[in-house]
Design an enzyme around this catalytic site. Sequence first.
Site, short mmCIF file in Angstrom:
data_model
loop_
_atom_site.label_atom_id
_atom_site.label_comp_id
_atom_site.label_asym_id
_atom_site.label_seq_id
_atom_site.Cartn_x
_atom_site.Cartn_y
_atom_site.Cartn_z
N CYS A 7 0.86 -1.18 0.00
CA CYS A 7 0.00 0.00 0.00
C CYS A 7 0.90 1.23 0.00
O CYS A 7 1.73 1.40 -0.89
CB CYS A 7 -0.97 -0.02 1.18
SG CYS A 7 -0.21 -0.13 2.82
N ARG B 193 -2.45 -0.84 5.38
CA ARG B 193 -3.60 -1.32 4.62
C ARG B 193 -3.30 -2.65 3.93
O ARG B 193 -4.18 -3.52 3.82
CB ARG B 193 -4.03 -0.27 3.59
CG ARG B 193 -4.76 0.91 4.16
CD ARG B 193 -5.07 1.96 3.10
NE ARG B 193 -3.87 2.66 2.65
CZ ARG B 193 -3.86 3.58 1.68
NH1 ARG B 193 -4.98 3.88 1.04
NH2 ARG B 193 -2.73 4.19 1.34
#
Length: 286
Positions: free
Chosen positions: A242, A247
Amino acid sequence: MSNSDYAKDVLVSADWVESHLDEFQSDDPAYRLVEVDVDTEAYDESHAPGAIGFNWESQLQDQTTRDVLTKEDFEDLLGSHGISEDSTVVLYGDNSNWFAAYTYWQFKYYGHENVHLMNGGRDYWVDNDYPTTDEIPSFPEQDYSAKGPFEDIRAYRDDVEKAVDKGLPLVDVRSPEEFSGEILAPPGLQETAQRGGHIPGASNISWAATVNDDGTFKSADELRDLYADQGIEGDESTIAYCRIGERSSIAWFALHELLGYENVTNYDGSWTEWGNLVGAPVEKGN
């Protein structure tokens, strides 16, 4: 403890956590509940009774190198908060468990066996009126001894370069605007890069596609179909990334833990590293 359709028993429900609150509040280190947020502002206002609060920005990464904690620092963090290597640890946090998933991945990197995510995270707990408190727990210190590190779940820049050369799957979990290069980072977030775009050959499968509206993970069948639609079926080495690795921990958790795809790694250097490299290949657009 979890949906039996998943490959591993790594999720617990909010109901399960509520039924074990007495254990989580005990000085006995057998059970520990940890809320991990980007900072501790929300935790300081309220949290599940017995939950320890970890600040992702200041406690879960080296403040100088922006690397994962050293083994010694990881041991000190857990031991000082009453966690032993034998503790059953349940992690939850804000943003549908972004930072809790990153912490879970780091627990596995250092070989902690009994660690779980609470499905839905902090928002699910609060929105469904589970009990909260502003009392900060204090537990007897433990002598924590970490294992590893287990590098088979972590990707480095060299691994990404090899994956690009070989055409292996890369999962970019950022927003379409970040993926295309339209923006460098989500609004208001400081970690950024000199260039926008994505690693060549990457598929843009947002972390948000792995969860329901209430923040709980989608079913195993739904997750399997989501990734299969992009040609990811667990038969090739796959790297998730990410912007700063939090994430992408959601994607790693979904692929490696919930679907049981063993050859999946998290590139925690992510776009903040790749997008600042001189000469590294970059693609723009969708």
